[in-house]
Design a protein around this motif. Structure first.
Motif, PDB file in Angstrom:
ATOM      1  N   ASN A 279      42.793  41.224  37.403  1.00 60.44           N
ATOM      2  CA  ASN A 279      43.416  42.319  38.137  1.00 60.44           C
ATOM      3  C   ASN A 279      44.147  43.306  37.231  1.00 60.44           C
ATOM      4  O   ASN A 279      44.498  44.379  37.662  1.00 60.44           O
TER       5      ASN A 279
ATOM      6  N   ARG B   7      39.540  43.239  48.144  1.00 59.45           N
ATOM      7  CA  ARG B   7      39.803  44.288  49.122  1.00 59.45           C
ATOM      8  C   ARG B   7      39.415  43.718  50.474  1.00 59.45           C
ATOM      9  O   ARG B   7      38.644  42.765  50.558  1.00 59.45           O
TER      10      ARG B   7
ATOM     11  N   LYS C 281      32.964  45.808  39.492  1.00 58.74           N
ATOM     12  CA  LYS C 281      32.956  45.061  40.758  1.00 58.74           C
ATOM     13  C   LYS C 281      32.168  45.826  41.818  1.00 58.74           C
ATOM     14  O   LYS C 281      31.345  45.260  42.522  1.00 58.74           O
ATOM     15  N   TRP C 282      32.416  47.120  41.905  1.00 59.19           N
ATOM     16  CA  TRP C 282      31.731  47.941  42.909  1.00 59.19           C
ATOM     17  C   TRP C 282      30.224  47.952  42.653  1.00 59.19           C
ATOM     18  O   TRP C 282      29.426  47.758  43.568  1.00 59.19           O
TER      19      TRP C 282
ATOM     20  N   ASP D  96      42.697  41.044  43.376  1.00 58.46           N
ATOM     21  CA  ASP D  96      41.403  41.593  42.996  1.00 58.46           C
ATOM     22  C   ASP D  96      40.504  41.846  44.197  1.00 58.46           C
ATOM     23  O   ASP D  96      39.426  42.408  44.055  1.00 58.46           O
TER      24      ASP D  96
ATOM     25  N   SER E  32      37.164  47.438  37.974  1.00 51.99           N
ATOM     26  CA  SER E  32      36.955  47.919  39.343  1.00 51.99           C
ATOM     27  C   SER E  32      35.593  48.579  39.510  1.00 51.99           C
ATOM     28  O   SER E  32      34.915  48.361  40.510  1.00 51.99           O
TER      29      SER E  32
END
Length: 183
Positions: free
Chosen positions: A84, A119, A93-94, A117, A90
């Motif tokens: 994190n 959503r 991850k997406w 981490d 980020s």
């Protein structure tokens, strides 16, 4: 103001952005991580598990408390280990999630170090796809895989052997084709 200096600066910025885009690296933090990672490997400071070696067995829990162990995960398997505090993670991850939705021939496991981490939509994605898991990492797991940098990708084949360490999510395509050729 000297316009030639301004134009030269703009040209340098444009060329730099173009090169970063070619490399599919959209974060300067990630580029710096790649450079320092390579230097550390060359100096012997950071040693990954060699390619072709059996992947270590592990047990991790998901955020609902369910235990998942290495032997119960389908192969081939792609791990993405994130932290994190990692600004480059980020985007990966997406892209990793997007890739999992379209590539059913691989299993994808996102290993995170805390619920920070995650959503709210992560839980829905995990339910929608059968080849995507989100698991909570621990010190034992990080030690077994010798994870020292974030993000870290690891590709494991049908025989439980490590076949590669993609640098960015887009590199998974190469490994997907390589794994298909092995079978």
């Amino acid at each position: 103001m000297n316009y030639s200096v301004l134009i030269s600066s703009m040209l340098l910025i444009y060329v730099s952005l173009f090169i970063l885009n070619l490399l599919k690296i959209r974060s300067t933090d990630k580029l710096l991580n790649l450079i320092t990672m390579t230097e550390k490997e060359e100096k012997g400071i950071y040693k990954r598990i060699p390619i072709g070696i059996q992947a270590p067995k592990f047990e991790l829990i998901d955020f609902k408390g369910n235990l998942h162990n290495f032997s119960n995960l389908r192969r081939p398997l792609v791990l993405l280990i994130v932290n994190n505090n990692c600004s480059a993670c980020s985007l990966d991850k997406w892209e990793f999630e997007k890739y999992a939705k379209t590539n059913r021939n691989l299993d994808f496991v996102l290993v995170v170090n805390s619920s920070k981490d995650l959503r709210p939509e992560d839980e829905n994605l995990e339910v929608q796809t059968t080849n995507y898991r989100i698991l909570k990492g621990n010190i034992d797991f990080l030690k077994k895989f010798n994870v020292k940098e974030y993000p870290t990708f690891i590709v494991i084949n049908q025989d439980n052997r490590i076949v590669g360490y993609p640098v960015v999510t887009d590199n998974i395509d190469y490994y997907s084709k390589k794994l298909a050729f092995e079978n």
